[in-house]
Design a protein around this motif. Sequence first.
Motif, PDB file in Angstrom:
ATOM      1  N   TYR A  47       9.390 -34.327 -11.631  1.00 57.70           N
ATOM      2  CA  TYR A  47       9.268 -32.869 -11.629  1.00 57.70           C
ATOM      3  C   TYR A  47       8.553 -32.390 -12.890  1.00 57.70           C
ATOM      4  O   TYR A  47       8.712 -32.952 -13.973  1.00 57.70           O
ATOM      5  N   TYR A  48       7.760 -31.305 -12.735  1.00 57.31           N
ATOM      6  CA  TYR A  48       6.958 -30.754 -13.811  1.00 57.31           C
ATOM      7  C   TYR A  48       7.076 -29.238 -13.770  1.00 57.31           C
ATOM      8  O   TYR A  48       7.509 -28.667 -12.756  1.00 57.31           O
ATOM      9  N   SER A  49       6.665 -28.589 -14.890  1.00 54.18           N
ATOM     10  CA  SER A  49       6.539 -27.130 -14.867  1.00 54.18           C
ATOM     11  C   SER A  49       5.237 -26.729 -15.522  1.00 54.18           C
ATOM     12  O   SER A  49       4.733 -27.419 -16.416  1.00 54.18           O
ATOM     13  N   LYS A  88      13.313 -25.032  -9.477  1.00 50.09           N
ATOM     14  CA  LYS A  88      12.855 -25.871 -10.580  1.00 50.09           C
ATOM     15  C   LYS A  88      12.604 -27.311 -10.147  1.00 50.09           C
ATOM     16  O   LYS A  88      11.894 -28.045 -10.834  1.00 50.09           O
ATOM     17  N   GLU A  89      13.204 -27.709  -9.034  1.00 53.04           N
ATOM     18  CA  GLU A  89      12.943 -29.041  -8.479  1.00 53.04           C
ATOM     19  C   GLU A  89      12.510 -28.874  -7.023  1.00 53.04           C
ATOM     20  O   GLU A  89      13.260 -29.156  -6.092  1.00 53.04           O
ATOM     21  N   THR A 119       5.115 -18.863 -13.975  1.00 54.42           N
ATOM     22  CA  THR A 119       5.545 -20.246 -14.157  1.00 54.42           C
ATOM     23  C   THR A 119       5.656 -20.909 -12.789  1.00 54.42           C
ATOM     24  O   THR A 119       6.244 -20.342 -11.857  1.00 54.42           O
ATOM     25  N   TYR A 121       6.682 -24.504 -10.748  1.00 51.83           N
ATOM     26  CA  TYR A 121       7.402 -25.775 -10.807  1.00 51.83           C
ATOM     27  C   TYR A 121       6.806 -26.717  -9.770  1.00 51.83           C
ATOM     28  O   TYR A 121       6.565 -26.316  -8.623  1.00 51.83           O
TER      29      TYR A 121
END
Length: 859
Positions: A47-49, A88-89, A119, A121
Amino acid sequence: LNKKSMMSALWLSIICLLFPTLVLGETTLVFNKSLEQEHIEGKGANYYSLTVDQNSFQEGKDLVIEVLTPVNATELSDPNVYISTQYKEPDYNNHEWGCQSLGEDVCPIPMKMVSPGSTYYIGVLCKSGCNYSIKAEFAQVRELKTGKPFGDHLLAEDSKVYKYFVEKSESIEHIVMNLELETGTSNNVRMFVGIGDDAPTSQDTFEVLPTWFGLSAQIYKDNPKFCTGCTYSIMVTAKVEAKYQIYVRTSEHITEIKGPVGIVKDIVQSGEMNCYSFDITSEEDDLGLYLLVYSGDPNLFVNPKVIPKTLEEFKFKSYGWFDENMIIRADERKSAGAATGVYYICVHGRYTGAYELMVGDYNSTDIYLMSGLTKTMDVQSGELLNFIYDVKPKKENATIFFVLYTESGNADLYVKLCKGPVDSHGEIKGSCKITQEEAINPARAGIHHSIHSSGIDRVGMPFDPSECGITNEEKKKNKCYYSVGVYGKHQTKSHFLLTVHDHNKDSTSMIEGHPIQGYVRHNDEAFFNFVNHDPSVQTIKIQLTTISGDSDLYVSRLKQCSCRDAEKKSEYDTSLPDTVVYRKGDKYDGSLVGKFYVTVRGYTHSSFTLLYTVYRDNKEINSVVKLIEGNSQSYRFPKDVNAAVFSFKTAFKEPTDILIALTPVAGEFNFYVRKNEPTILPSSSKNETKFDWLSLKNHSLLINSKDPKWEDKAAYYITVIKDESIVSKLNPEGIDYSFRIKYSTIHGVSVLAQGIPEKGIVKKSEYKYYKYLVTDFASNIIVSVTPTSGDPNLVISVDPMNQKPTAENNDYSSFLNGPDTIILHQRDLEAKSAYCREDSEQYSNCALFIGVTTDDDET
């Protein structure tokens, strides 16, 4: 902290303020710089942001997330990308944007949905281990690479521009740019192609034509604007939201097909060849190749290691007038000197045509179906093939139809709805595939099924959106799909085509020369389409043949039409097939290259077959019409056509006689039969007629299994010729020549058409079986048998599990001396069969199974 650590942290903070960043744990990627050598072990996720600040935001450009796989990897990596602003995931269940192409993915976030301070994700998920690199960048114009599909999507009333640089080369003969639509249609998505860096305009572009898969531009060397060593610009516009893939290549390029099962959709020109490569890694697995031909006559040629200079040099080839299916066994590859390694697969165009090529080990992966499109395969005796159809989101209840056309042998159809929670990869928890045990007793397992002994099987499945999380917010993590099984019941193998019709307004793509069987209710419409790519085509004929009830035909080249806005229409009653003809050069027809929209409207409840055929300039063979065992095919000759070709395949395990019967409706006819290739008729260059069997005016032919020319596994071609030597009493006023033709064997069941008698012969204590599809649920049905010699008796079943009734096991019977008649009252029929009610979701499976027997030696 020491001074050095404090300085590092300060610089890291400055970088994070100035640039958007991708974060993986403690790893930071600076914008526009790739994070290399990323790895997922087994079934897992990274996972990235990404945050876009004011300094790095670029207005008017898409934000693109690239997940690329290693170029020279020995094993296929297939990461899937999910992007969200909320989760977020992100994964299959929770995302706003997703890219799941086979291999690498390039995921654009449309410019209208990107703003400073946002932002994003990003989840990269893999089912069986992946190596990849990841990168984020802004891009206004996307660079396309030869042989690399690029997935993208547009919002409504939006457009995007792409660039494709073609290397300088004198040997490049043509350039291909294909747009494959996942959502949207060629009516509401358009593509423009020009030369230079500026976006092309509609006034100065290369010709772009619709195809069965979307849109295509094919630019040839004889075009004055053709060039190499230059840049082509491609603009895609959409009236509605659309998802698609763009694929570009040159005539020099060999496209790599990636496994375990790879699919390519393309067009091949007459006399040319498209070539692909496929890397075989297993010494033991068989290699399956399936070429579904939508139009024209593409043929299949395969060779290990190199592409031969001539077609004759290829080790493996299939070049009949059918879909070209080929299984290359492991021992055959060893004999060819290459059990593993690169194999070259080339599609050669005898005539210009469109096709889908599927390559790989189909038992090792799921095969997905798409609404309105067809899959063609073979199933062995006792083998069960599984397919998956993902349900498209719907707000209302619907019925989804699955139709199985068995062109040779006997295959049965099974369908069940699978639903339940899915994991983060989109896989439903637990197996939902149809099993051998369920196929043996489908009713007990609650599986919808159609098990007719020959011909066409059809299953209608109800869809309730409340069960599948479409309308209920709490069920969004439930996935609904249909598991579809095809089971081989024939003694050897069966060749079939499988099609899905999802929702009444979806349009089904027609296949040249292949009759489609359909059902339409009173005042309802069924929609179809086809595309002609061949400029040598002089005449196109669309023909609707009613089996029961009455339906009418409407055709347009502008849009999907109704009876009010059709270009051409035909509204005969049931005595003649409805026919619409287009002729090249006619005042109102012009060029015949392009897309044709076909509508069938039910004047009453009706079952029908729909067929289109083409007639090419100076070609010995035009469309070859496929016959399905036991199903009668009507045919009307266009006035400028004198011969028609029909064909069927056999795969017998034991000696079996073949009966070909032609019934004239208007005119007289002769027909020739030849194995494995069509009859060659006399012409200015050929005076000899080559054939194996001939029928003159008696309109029937029995090919005895003891005949030395008979073969158990063969393609049989029937060429029907107008007999214009005399003026027929049946055709005194020059009415179009027309007839009905069918082939049958002792193993099959003949399908009866309403009001049309069928002749037959039955021997003592044997049975001759027929089937009648019921569509009129308001009237009684009369079935009668009349002897021409002997004394026939009549038995009928309405139970699909008893398709071959006997004197001891039936629902209705008549054993009178002389003619026998049975009247089936509608109320009684409804009581005996749940299918035979107008409100039944399975109404299209209401059928009478009829047997004729005798106590005489022969009747």
